[in-house]
Write a protein that holds these residues in place. Structure first.
Motif, short mmCIF file in Angstrom:
data_model
loop_
_atom_site.label_atom_id
_atom_site.label_comp_id
_atom_site.label_asym_id
_atom_site.label_seq_id
_atom_site.Cartn_x
_atom_site.Cartn_y
_atom_site.Cartn_z
N GLY A 139 17.81 -47.16 -36.83
CA GLY A 139 17.54 -48.21 -36.20
C GLY A 139 18.58 -48.94 -36.04
O GLY A 139 20.07 -48.69 -36.61
N PRO A 140 19.64 -49.37 -34.61
CA PRO A 140 20.68 -50.30 -35.16
C PRO A 140 21.53 -50.43 -35.73
O PRO A 140 20.65 -51.62 -36.83
CB PRO A 140 20.81 -50.99 -33.96
N PHE A 141 22.24 -50.30 -36.86
CA PHE A 141 23.29 -51.46 -37.11
C PHE A 141 24.42 -51.34 -37.03
O PHE A 141 25.41 -50.35 -36.84
CB PHE A 141 23.24 -50.20 -39.12
N LEU A 142 25.00 -52.68 -37.42
CA LEU A 142 26.45 -53.09 -36.89
C LEU A 142 27.48 -53.50 -38.24
O LEU A 142 27.21 -53.86 -38.96
CB LEU A 142 26.01 -53.84 -35.75
N PRO A 143 28.55 -53.86 -37.77
CA PRO A 143 29.54 -54.08 -39.15
C PRO A 143 29.56 -55.44 -39.23
O PRO A 143 29.59 -55.95 -40.59
CB PRO A 143 31.01 -54.55 -38.08
N ARG A 144 28.92 -55.85 -38.72
CA ARG A 144 27.79 -57.65 -39.57
C ARG A 144 26.81 -57.96 -39.37
O ARG A 144 25.84 -58.93 -40.15
CB ARG A 144 28.62 -58.62 -38.80
N THR A 145 25.95 -56.21 -39.47
CA THR A 145 24.47 -57.09 -39.96
C THR A 145 24.25 -57.53 -41.14
O THR A 145 23.21 -57.90 -41.58
CB THR A 145 23.67 -55.37 -39.72
N VAL A 146 25.69 -56.89 -42.50
CA VAL A 146 25.01 -58.02 -43.98
C VAL A 146 24.80 -58.69 -43.98
O VAL A 146 24.24 -59.32 -44.94
CB VAL A 146 25.81 -56.69 -44.31
N GLU A 147 25.07 -59.49 -42.65
CA GLU A 147 24.54 -60.93 -42.92
C GLU A 147 23.65 -61.07 -42.56
O GLU A 147 23.45 -63.16 -42.78
CB GLU A 147 25.92 -62.13 -41.65
N LEU A 148 22.73 -60.51 -41.88
CA LEU A 148 21.25 -60.98 -41.73
C LEU A 148 20.73 -61.61 -43.18
O LEU A 148 19.77 -62.06 -42.80
CB LEU A 148 20.83 -60.20 -40.59
#
Length: 251
Positions: A139-148
């Motif tokens: 699924g989608p994962f973006l450069p700042r997804t880890v902030e979630l």
């Protein structure tokens, strides 16, 4: 993370909504963006979204309200493709670019426990995370997804081979997402261990885990059901284009 073992909460700890009231998970992205993730939200009136380098999702306060769609158009701009959640249809002038069936599952009997071999992942790990996401397509994962939320990984000789973490966070709930394992290391139960470990952290703060999967991913759905998740409802993932001129058509 505590080393204690966490079992599924009793059904009495998560009261069901009135039959006449919508469940908070029916519009989980909106509940997250106006709740625990409000600090990340970009919002115009009845529409909100995550920053485009955090998550592709946008949400409407009420998908049946034309004013919410007007606010969404103002938020993302004309002729823009965006992912909308909890919207079974679109108003006149909007285009559906892509649509796919999904399922939403909730934790009803999951045995959650920390995984001693799991490591906490952060911004420095993003390039390696993106490589694994590209390979496995969870699924989608973006450069700042880890902030979630919390993301955990398992490494083999220093190489990231499995991943799971937290995405949407409506009040009282946290979505487990980005569950994936490198093809060379499947069959070892790594994904299950990480799901249990992420769930243990979710339970630590009093939330209940839930997750989404593509309806066509029957293998993953069977796995989730076998470890204690229950199908709650069927969902629709929709990419829509806002009304107005497409950006490339502008002078």
């Amino acid at each position: 993370m505590s080393t204690s073992v966490h079992r599924a909460p009793s059904s009495s700890s998560s009261p069901s909504p009135s039959p006449t009231q919508p469940h908070i998970l029916d519009n989980a992205a909106w509940a997250a963006l106006t709740g625990p993730h409000a600090h990340l939200a970009e919002r115009v009136g009845r529409a909100a979204r995550y920053p485009t380098d955090v998550s592709p999702f946008t949400a409407l306060e009420d998908p049946a309200d034309p004013r919410a769609w007007d606010d969404l158009a103002a938020l993302v701009g004309p002729g823009t493709v965006t992912a909308v959640t909890a919207a079974p249809s679109v108003p006149a002038g909007w285009e559906i670019e892509e649509s796919g069936a999904g399922v939403q599952l909730v934790d009803t009997a999951l045995f959650a426990e920390p995984a001693p071999e799991a490591v906490r992942l952060g911004p420095a790990d993003v390039p390696e995370i993106l490589d694994l996401i590209t390979l496995t397509q969870p699924g989608p994962f973006l450069p700042r997804t880890v902030e979630l939320g919390t993301y955990l990984g398992i490494r083999d000789r220093g190489r990231l081979i499995a991943l799971a973490g937290e995405r949407l966070r409506p009040p009282g709930w946290t979505e487990i997402s980005a569950v994936c394992t490198h093809p060379d290391h499947r069959g070892r139960g790594l994904a299950t261990r990480l799901v249990r470990a992420v769930a243990a952290g979710i339970r630590e703060r009093g939330d209940t885990p839930f997750l989404h999967a593509a309806a066509s991913n029957t293998r993953a759905i069977r796995l989730y059901e076998s470890i204690g998740f229950t199908l709650r409802r069927r969902t629709q993932f929709t990419l829509v284009r806002t009304p107005g001129g497409r950006p490339e058509e502008k002078a």
